[in-house]
Every structure is written in C-alpha cells, then in structure tokens.
Scaffold this active site. Structure first.
Site, PDB file in Angstrom:
ATOM      1  N   ASN A 117      20.721  -2.600   3.188  1.00 57.73           N
ATOM      2  CA  ASN A 117      22.250  -1.794   4.083  1.00 57.73           C
ATOM      3  C   ASN A 117      22.626  -2.205   5.519  1.00 57.73           C
ATOM      4  O   ASN A 117      23.796  -2.102   5.330  1.00 57.73           O
ATOM      5  CB  ASN A 117      21.538  -0.193   4.603  1.00 57.73           C
ATOM      6  CG  ASN A 117      20.943   0.156   3.115  1.00 57.73           C
ATOM      7  OD1 ASN A 117      22.134   0.141   1.757  1.00 57.73           O
ATOM      8  ND2 ASN A 117      19.683   0.856   2.888  1.00 57.73           N
ATOM      9  N   ASP A 147      12.716  -1.457  -1.473  1.00 57.18           N
ATOM     10  CA  ASP A 147      13.020  -0.343  -1.107  1.00 57.18           C
ATOM     11  C   ASP A 147      13.692   0.403  -2.203  1.00 57.18           C
ATOM     12  O   ASP A 147      13.211   1.800  -2.667  1.00 57.18           O
ATOM     13  CB  ASP A 147      13.512  -0.066  -0.036  1.00 57.18           C
ATOM     14  CG  ASP A 147      12.357   0.237   0.947  1.00 57.18           C
ATOM     15  OD1 ASP A 147      11.497   0.308   1.138  1.00 57.18           O
ATOM     16  OD2 ASP A 147      12.928  -0.211   2.304  1.00 57.18           O
ATOM     17  N   MET A 193       5.165   1.069   0.599  1.00 60.01           N
ATOM     18  CA  MET A 193       6.522   1.216   1.608  1.00 60.01           C
ATOM     19  C   MET A 193       7.128   2.338   0.971  1.00 60.01           C
ATOM     20  O   MET A 193       6.909   2.186  -0.670  1.00 60.01           O
ATOM     21  CB  MET A 193       7.062  -0.358   1.011  1.00 60.01           C
ATOM     22  CG  MET A 193       6.284  -1.498   2.330  1.00 60.01           C
ATOM     23  SD  MET A 193       6.659  -3.237   1.504  1.00 60.01           S
ATOM     24  CE  MET A 193       5.602  -3.762   2.857  1.00 60.01           C
ATOM     25  N   GLY A 194       8.038   2.906   1.613  1.00 62.47           N
ATOM     26  CA  GLY A 194       9.054   3.424   1.244  1.00 62.47           C
ATOM     27  C   GLY A 194       9.246   4.530   2.310  1.00 62.47           C
ATOM     28  O   GLY A 194       8.741   5.621   2.410  1.00 62.47           O
ATOM     29  N   TYR A 299       2.272  -6.391   3.283  1.00 62.32           N
ATOM     30  CA  TYR A 299       2.994  -7.165   2.002  1.00 62.32           C
ATOM     31  C   TYR A 299       2.377  -7.793   1.246  1.00 62.32           C
ATOM     32  O   TYR A 299       3.496  -8.624   0.515  1.00 62.32           O
ATOM     33  CB  TYR A 299       2.471  -8.996   3.705  1.00 62.32           C
ATOM     34  CG  TYR A 299       3.328  -8.623   4.854  1.00 62.32           C
ATOM     35  CD1 TYR A 299       4.110  -7.462   5.170  1.00 62.32           C
ATOM     36  CD2 TYR A 299       3.307  -9.199   5.538  1.00 62.32           C
ATOM     37  CE1 TYR A 299       4.823  -7.171   6.203  1.00 62.32           C
ATOM     38  CE2 TYR A 299       3.955  -9.688   6.271  1.00 62.32           C
ATOM     39  CZ  TYR A 299       4.686  -8.783   7.187  1.00 62.32           C
ATOM     40  OH  TYR A 299       5.675  -8.661   8.091  1.00 62.32           O
ATOM     41  N   ARG A 302       5.153  -7.348  -1.724  1.00 62.13           N
ATOM     42  CA  ARG A 302       6.141  -7.705  -1.816  1.00 62.13           C
ATOM     43  C   ARG A 302       6.548  -9.445  -2.212  1.00 62.13           C
ATOM     44  O   ARG A 302       6.677  -9.528  -1.860  1.00 62.13           O
ATOM     45  CB  ARG A 302       7.236  -7.056  -0.908  1.00 62.13           C
ATOM     46  CG  ARG A 302       6.984  -7.578   0.439  1.00 62.13           C
ATOM     47  CD  ARG A 302       7.899  -6.864   2.217  1.00 62.13           C
ATOM     48  NE  ARG A 302       7.439  -8.239   3.485  1.00 62.13           N
ATOM     49  CZ  ARG A 302       7.883  -8.277   4.466  1.00 62.13           C
ATOM     50  NH1 ARG A 302       8.246  -6.589   4.618  1.00 62.13           N
ATOM     51  NH2 ARG A 302       7.776  -8.713   5.824  1.00 62.13           N
TER      52      ARG A 302
END
Length: 422
Positions: A117, A147, A193-194, A299, A302
C-alpha cells in the site's frame, strides 16, 4: 491511463519496498527480462526508494542472463528493500524534487516500485510530481505483500507462498502434537503475520477440514478477541480431541481496541507486533493448566522459497512482465493486478488498475469467509484460498543438499549529483 506523448528511449528504474517475500525476486526477473527483450536498460535502486534518494543505483545490465533467470527461484530482495514512507508533497517537497533530479540525471523515464500500500502511494506521488516539474516519468506500482491486503487485485504476489508455508506447517506441527498429547503437550499455538487482515491465519485452515481437524481455532484481526470464548473453545477441543492447535494473527485485539501484543512502531508508523503467542499460552496455562508449546515463524514464513506455491511464483513473474509492458506503452500511475476468471478450474489474468484505487486502502477478510463462531474459515474462504497454494516450484539443489540461490554482483552506477541530506 495513456499519454499522447511518451518517452521512447531512456532507462527504467526498478525498486523493492517493504518486507520481502519468497517470490519478489521472480517479479524482478519478470521486469528485467521483459525490459531486455525491448532493449531497455534497467537500473535498480539499492534498498528501495532510499537508493533513489541517495543516488545509489545498480546497473543490472552487468548481470548475466542466467543470473537474472535464477532470480525466479531465489528468495529475499536481490537489490535490498526498505521501510521508508515519503511524506506528502506539501510536507516534504524537497524529497520529491530530489527524486526527479536523480531520474533526470540518469535519463530514467520509467519507474517501477514493487511493494504494498505505501509503495503504491509513493509511485502515485512521484507520477504527480513528475507532471508538476514537467519531467516525463511513467510510474507503475507493482504488487507485493504477504498480507494479501491490496485492494482491486484478487490476490497479492507473495501471499500464496506464505499461505502454503502456513498450511503445511500447521499440518505437520499438528501431527507432532497429536503424537505426544497423551503424556505431553495439549495445546500448540502458531503465531503468523497479519496486522489488520487475517489472510495468512485463514490459510492455516487449509490444513484440515471438519470440527476435529487442525487448526481447531483461528484468531483473526477482523474479530475482537474474547478470552472467555477462547478458553472455552480450547477446553472443549482438548476434552473432545485430546489436543488443540491454535493459529493466531499477530494483530488480534481485545475489546479495548488494543493489540494483545505491541511494542514500538516501525518507520512507516505501524505498530511493531510479535509475541501474541506467549500471551495466549500464558492465558491457557493460567485458566486450564495445560502443557503448551508455541512457535513464531517470523521471517521463516515469508522467506521459505523451498515451499513456494507455483501459482504464486507464476503470478509474481507475470506482474513484473506486465508492469514493463504497461510502462513502455505509456501508461502512468497504474498497477498490474490479478483478476480471477474461474475457481474450478482456477484461471487468472493480468489487468491494469489506477493506483489511486489501491494506495492507502486495505483489504480485510470478508465476513463471509469467517465462521459464525469466529474461530474458522467457511467453504467460501476455502474456495478462494485453495488455488493460491497449489503447485510446487522448488529451487535447484546442489550436491551439498542446499538450494542454489543466486547473489547478484550489483555493480554500482557512477554518481552524478551531490550527496542528499535528509
């Protein structure tokens, strides 16, 4: 959008932004290989937009074709990334003017910013300042984020691979817990994550289906965390199944609106999260006395290129290729997005979307994807998620048993301007 007059010569600048993914370098490969096919030289900014500000540019023409091809299976960010958000044009016009100065000095006519974004917002602003300063620069945002929270696009490159890692890890760890539950661990908690969107946590639901299959509880940022309901669900699951697997988004919040676990803020001004799993584990221990284990892949989730989704890797390359095609066609302030055309069989295509519809917007899990009790995914979510983790795209392995990843030479371009003081 297209312009009547567009640059037909010059260089293309590519930069990576934010947290990297297992497949962001596949996008870089798509960019560089496509530009080479059009005989357009590509520079890369070292460490994202900061490299552009500092005039720290990399000449990718010095890399071999085989090295660029190897980016398709290499994780990390080949040119370095950063978390740095440009302020508004009014608040810090000097930074934007510096960027145009660097672009002009190196005859850069196309700028591709690969990120989420905030990166879409940066690309949009640079396209605007280019017009204001009468410099012909075409800016394309290139989607990337684990995400999966970018608007317009059906999914985000990088998400499919972290989703696959999460689902597989949930399945494998749950088999371990089930093996030991009689005399040892009763509750396993995986934190993923999120911050505001629960897409990664939702992907864990692909590990099993049915009330007794793991994960038994998924905690989403979209739902307020209710400690009483959570403990009741854990207790009921252990009494029925013998053990319980929980997957929690790092961004879950209590009724007061505060993150269960939050410390400092990052350079984008976002809360620095991590550590909700031990908070949940302590709650389980206090209320139920069960033995527990928790894990924080951080990490690992991802960067796990060895477990990448082929769908994800293919889409990451495709948006890089499309970004170059759009730029050279004279388009500006747009992003190549993924459009799903069919669920079964799964089919997709790439289309362009205006950056103004993507920048500073956030796509959360729809209510129809979360079960009524708030602890699982619905069939609609399963239909959406399942195709995104399909297919394997393993890297080549060497005789020593390790993946053969590439490390580029990253030859610096000679500077032409004075140092920039921020």
């Amino acid at each position: 959008m297209k312009s009547k007059a567009r640059a037909t010569s010059g260089r293309l600048l590519y930069a990576q932004s934010g947290g990297v993914t297992a497949v962001i370098n596949a996008t870089a490969a798509g960019v560089i290989q496509t530009a080479r096919a059009h005989r357009v030289p590509v520079y890369a900014a070292r460490n994202g937009i900061l490299g552009a500000l500092r005039e720290e540019l990399i000449d990718t023409t010095r890399e071999s074709a085989s090295a660029i091809a190897a980016l398709r299976h290499t994780p990390g960010g080949a040119f370095g990334s950063c978390r740095y958000k440009l302020k508004s044009l009014d608040a810090n016009r000097a930074e934007y003017e510096r960027l145009i100065e660097v672009l002009r000095a190196h005859d850069i006519r196309w700028f591709l910013y690969n990120g989420g974004n905030d990166s879409a917002d940066t690309a949009l602003k640079i396209s605007q300042i280019g017009k204001a300063m009468d410099y012909d620069i075409r800016c394309i945002g290139v989607p990337k984020t684990v995400d999966n929270d970018l608007m317009v696009t059906d999914c985000c490159p990088g998400f499919g691979s972290v989703a696959k890692y999460t689902a597989v890890s949930t399945l494998e760890a749950s088999l371990d817990v089930a093996s030991m539950a009689d005399t040892s661990t009763k509750v396993f908690i995986l934190e993923v994550m999120g911050r505001h969107a629960g897409w990664i946590a939702a992907a864990s639901g692909l590990a099993g289906e049915g009330p007794d299959a793991a994960p038994h509880i998924i905690l989403f940022p979209e739902r307020v965390f209710d400690p009483v309901a959570f403990i009741d669900k854990v207790k009921a699951t252990v009494e029925r199944v013998g053990w319980c697997t929980v997957v929690a988004s790092e961004g879950i919040r209590g009724a007061d609106g505060e993150f269960l676990s939050a410390g400092s803020t990052d350079s984008f001004g976002h809360a620095q999260l991590g550590g909700v799993a031990p908070v949940l584990a302590a709650l389980v221990k206090e209320k139920l006395g069960y033995k527990y284990h928790w894990a924080l892949p951080d990490y690992l989730q991802r960067s796990a290129r060895h477990m990448a989704s082929k769908t994800d890797a293919d889409q990451a390359f495709a948006v890089g290729k499309a970004a170059v095609d759009y730029a050279l066609a004279g388009m500006n302030a747009v992003m190549p997005v993924i459009v799903r055309t069919s669920d079964a069989p799964y089919r997709w295509k790439i289309e362009s979307a205006p950056l103004e519809k993507i920048a500073n917007h956030e796509k959360k899990m729809p209510a129809s994807f979360i079960t009524r009790d708030g602890f699982g995914i619905t069939p609609a979510a399963r239909r959406y998620l399942s195709p995104l983790i399909r297919g394997e795209a393993p890297p080549p392995y060497g005789r020593e048993g390790l993946p053969k990843y590439v490390q580029l030479k990253n030859v610096a371009v000679a500077k032409k301007l004075a140092e920039f003081a921020r």
